[in-house]
Design a protein around this motif. Structure first.
Motif, PDB file in Angstrom:
ATOM      1  N   GLY A   1       6.348   2.170  -6.957  1.00  0.00           N
ATOM      2  CA  GLY A   1       7.311   2.130  -8.054  1.00  0.00           C
ATOM      3  C   GLY A   1       8.688   2.629  -7.671  1.00  0.00           C
ATOM      4  O   GLY A   1       9.487   2.955  -8.539  1.00  0.00           O
ATOM      5  N   SER A   2       8.977   2.684  -6.368  1.00  0.00           N
ATOM      6  CA  SER A   2      10.278   3.187  -5.915  1.00  0.00           C
ATOM      7  C   SER A   2      10.978   2.128  -5.058  1.00  0.00           C
ATOM      8  O   SER A   2      10.401   1.103  -4.712  1.00  0.00           O
ATOM      9  N   ASP A   3      12.212   2.449  -4.684  1.00  0.00           N
ATOM     10  CA  ASP A   3      12.963   1.573  -3.790  1.00  0.00           C
ATOM     11  C   ASP A   3      13.008   2.142  -2.372  1.00  0.00           C
ATOM     12  O   ASP A   3      13.908   1.829  -1.596  1.00  0.00           O
ATOM     13  N   LEU A   4      12.020   2.972  -2.006  1.00  0.00           N
ATOM     14  CA  LEU A   4      12.002   3.611  -0.691  1.00  0.00           C
ATOM     15  C   LEU A   4      12.062   2.592   0.445  1.00  0.00           C
ATOM     16  O   LEU A   4      12.870   2.735   1.367  1.00  0.00           O
ATOM     17  N   ASP A   5      11.233   1.564   0.406  1.00  0.00           N
ATOM     18  CA  ASP A   5      11.208   0.583   1.492  1.00  0.00           C
ATOM     19  C   ASP A   5      12.579  -0.074   1.650  1.00  0.00           C
ATOM     20  O   ASP A   5      13.073  -0.234   2.772  1.00  0.00           O
TER      21      ASP A   5
ATOM     22  N   ILE B   1       4.113  17.987  -0.579  1.00  0.00           N
ATOM     23  CA  ILE B   1       3.033  18.563  -1.383  1.00  0.00           C
ATOM     24  C   ILE B   1       2.445  17.424  -2.218  1.00  0.00           C
ATOM     25  O   ILE B   1       3.161  16.818  -3.005  1.00  0.00           O
ATOM     26  N   ALA B   2       1.271  17.033  -2.025  1.00  0.00           N
ATOM     27  CA  ALA B   2       0.185  17.652  -1.306  1.00  0.00           C
ATOM     28  C   ALA B   2      -0.215  16.759  -0.120  1.00  0.00           C
ATOM     29  O   ALA B   2      -0.066  15.553  -0.152  1.00  0.00           O
ATOM     30  N   THR B   3      -0.788  17.426   0.876  1.00  0.00           N
ATOM     31  CA  THR B   3      -1.273  16.718   2.054  1.00  0.00           C
ATOM     32  C   THR B   3      -2.230  15.596   1.646  1.00  0.00           C
ATOM     33  O   THR B   3      -2.148  14.482   2.166  1.00  0.00           O
ATOM     34  N   SER B   4      -3.122  15.881   0.700  1.00  0.00           N
ATOM     35  CA  SER B   4      -4.128  14.901   0.268  1.00  0.00           C
ATOM     36  C   SER B   4      -3.588  13.942  -0.791  1.00  0.00           C
ATOM     37  O   SER B   4      -4.302  13.042  -1.224  1.00  0.00           O
ATOM     38  N   GLY B   5      -2.349  14.115  -1.190  1.00  0.00           N
ATOM     39  CA  GLY B   5      -1.730  13.256  -2.197  1.00  0.00           C
ATOM     40  C   GLY B   5      -0.628  12.419  -1.587  1.00  0.00           C
ATOM     41  O   GLY B   5      -0.885  11.441  -0.892  1.00  0.00           O
ATOM     42  N   VAL B   6       0.613  12.832  -1.816  1.00  0.00           N
ATOM     43  CA  VAL B   6       1.762  12.036  -1.389  1.00  0.00           C
ATOM     44  C   VAL B   6       1.789  11.805   0.118  1.00  0.00           C
ATOM     45  O   VAL B   6       2.151  10.721   0.568  1.00  0.00           O
ATOM     46  N   VAL B   7       1.407  12.800   0.914  1.00  0.00           N
ATOM     47  CA  VAL B   7       1.484  12.616   2.366  1.00  0.00           C
ATOM     48  C   VAL B   7       0.461  11.575   2.822  1.00  0.00           C
ATOM     49  O   VAL B   7       0.802  10.628   3.535  1.00  0.00           O
ATOM     50  N   LEU B   8      -0.782  11.722   2.395  1.00  0.00           N
ATOM     51  CA  LEU B   8      -1.824  10.757   2.764  1.00  0.00           C
ATOM     52  C   LEU B   8      -1.491   9.350   2.274  1.00  0.00           C
ATOM     53  O   LEU B   8      -1.541   8.383   3.041  1.00  0.00           O
ATOM     54  N   SER B   9      -1.130   9.213   1.008  1.00  0.00           N
ATOM     55  CA  SER B   9      -0.852   7.885   0.449  1.00  0.00           C
ATOM     56  C   SER B   9       0.356   7.237   1.108  1.00  0.00           C
ATOM     57  O   SER B   9       0.354   6.038   1.399  1.00  0.00           O
ATOM     58  N   THR B  10       1.392   8.027   1.364  1.00  0.00           N
ATOM     59  CA  THR B  10       2.599   7.485   1.989  1.00  0.00           C
ATOM     60  C   THR B  10       2.332   7.118   3.445  1.00  0.00           C
ATOM     61  O   THR B  10       2.782   6.062   3.909  1.00  0.00           O
ATOM     62  N   LEU B  11       1.587   7.961   4.145  1.00  0.00           N
ATOM     63  CA  LEU B  11       1.256   7.666   5.544  1.00  0.00           C
ATOM     64  C   LEU B  11       0.503   6.349   5.651  1.00  0.00           C
ATOM     65  O   LEU B  11       0.839   5.497   6.474  1.00  0.00           O
ATOM     66  N   ARG B  12      -0.505   6.167   4.821  1.00  0.00           N
ATOM     67  CA  ARG B  12      -1.299   4.936   4.879  1.00  0.00           C
ATOM     68  C   ARG B  12      -0.441   3.709   4.598  1.00  0.00           C
ATOM     69  O   ARG B  12      -0.518   2.702   5.308  1.00  0.00           O
ATOM     70  N   GLN B  13       0.392   3.772   3.564  1.00  0.00           N
ATOM     71  CA  GLN B  13       1.221   2.613   3.227  1.00  0.00           C
ATOM     72  C   GLN B  13       2.287   2.385   4.296  1.00  0.00           C
ATOM     73  O   GLN B  13       2.548   1.240   4.669  1.00  0.00           O
ATOM     74  N   ALA B  14       2.895   3.452   4.800  1.00  0.00           N
ATOM     75  CA  ALA B  14       3.928   3.313   5.830  1.00  0.00           C
ATOM     76  C   ALA B  14       3.333   2.723   7.114  1.00  0.00           C
ATOM     77  O   ALA B  14       3.978   1.904   7.780  1.00  0.00           O
ATOM     78  N   ALA B  15       2.119   3.125   7.455  1.00  0.00           N
ATOM     79  CA  ALA B  15       1.457   2.559   8.632  1.00  0.00           C
ATOM     80  C   ALA B  15       1.233   1.059   8.445  1.00  0.00           C
ATOM     81  O   ALA B  15       1.471   0.264   9.360  1.00  0.00           O
ATOM     82  N   ASP B  16       0.817   0.665   7.251  1.00  0.00           N
ATOM     83  CA  ASP B  16       0.614  -0.759   6.974  1.00  0.00           C
ATOM     84  C   ASP B  16       1.925  -1.537   6.972  1.00  0.00           C
ATOM     85  O   ASP B  16       1.931  -2.754   7.181  1.00  0.00           O
ATOM     86  N   LEU B  17       3.042  -0.841   6.758  1.00  0.00           N
ATOM     87  CA  LEU B  17       4.362  -1.470   6.795  1.00  0.00           C
ATOM     88  C   LEU B  17       4.994  -1.377   8.187  1.00  0.00           C
ATOM     89  O   LEU B  17       6.155  -1.728   8.364  1.00  0.00           O
ATOM     90  N   ASP B  18       4.212  -0.895   9.166  1.00  0.00           N
ATOM     91  CA  ASP B  18       4.611  -0.838  10.569  1.00  0.00           C
ATOM     92  C   ASP B  18       5.700   0.173  10.894  1.00  0.00           C
ATOM     93  O   ASP B  18       6.449  -0.001  11.857  1.00  0.00           O
TER      94      ASP B  18
END
Length: 185
Positions: A105-109, A125-142
């Motif tokens: 829901g953001s314009d980050l990309d 904050i939190a490692t199991s929240g925003v960090v995990l979710s962002t890492l997974r999506q960012a990895a999929d976006l290369d």
């Protein structure tokens, strides 16, 4: 090492979350990482949870956000403000997200790609929240990824450990803030 394609993401460092981190050294440590990034000319992007007044984005089926009280994380909520020790400087983008991942829901990309950013350094904050979710999506976006392990905080120390020691290294380089800042010199 050129850093022009790198950005530091400071995620969910809002008063409501930062005030619940039991490690009193966490925010000062993170402030040091922000200062090091600025000194090295690395863009600092601040990612926050934010909703419009009345929460039209809130869905009752969403366990995380569906139960938010009226007014939470809206423009008038002081708990939604970024912690003053890591507050944005003029010109530093503040990205408002509507769900857990910094991309949701953001314009980050759009902001990252427009700035030629290919490498993300993740904190928050939190490692199991925003960090995990962002890492997974960012990895999929290369995107190339680095996680600053002690720049992340979680209410469950064991979950934090498993993520930073076992899960994140599969998709990111995991460093301490000190290791990362030394690499900038």
């Amino acid at each position: 090492m050129t850093m022009t394609d790198t950005a530091l993401l400071v995620m969910d460092l809002q008063n409501a979350m930062a005030d619940r981190v039991p490690d009193g050294g966490y925010v000062p440590r993170l402030a040091g990482a922000v200062a090091a990034a600025r000194d090295a000319g690395i863009p600092v992007l601040h990612v926050v949870v934010g909703f419009r007044d009345g929460h039209p984005e809130k869905n009752p089926r969403n366990k995380t956000f569906g139960a938010l009280p009226d007014g939470a994380f809206t423009p008038g909520d002081p708990n939604a403000a970024i912690h003053p020790d890591v507050a944005p400087r003029p010109g530093e983008p503040v990205i408002t997200k509507k769900r857990v991942s910094a991309f949701a829901g953001s314009d980050l990309d759009l902001v990252l790609r427009s700035g030629g950013i290919e490498h993300l350094v993740l904190t928050g904050i939190a490692t199991s929240g925003v960090v995990l979710s962002t890492l997974r999506q960012a990895a999929d976006l290369d995107f190339r990824l680095t996680v600053l392990a002690d720049g992340c905080a979680d209410s469950d120390e064991e979950v934090h450990r498993v993520l930073t020691e076992k899960v994140f290294p599969r998709q990111a380089e995991v460093l301490t803030i000190d290791e990362w800042t030394k690499s900038l010199e």
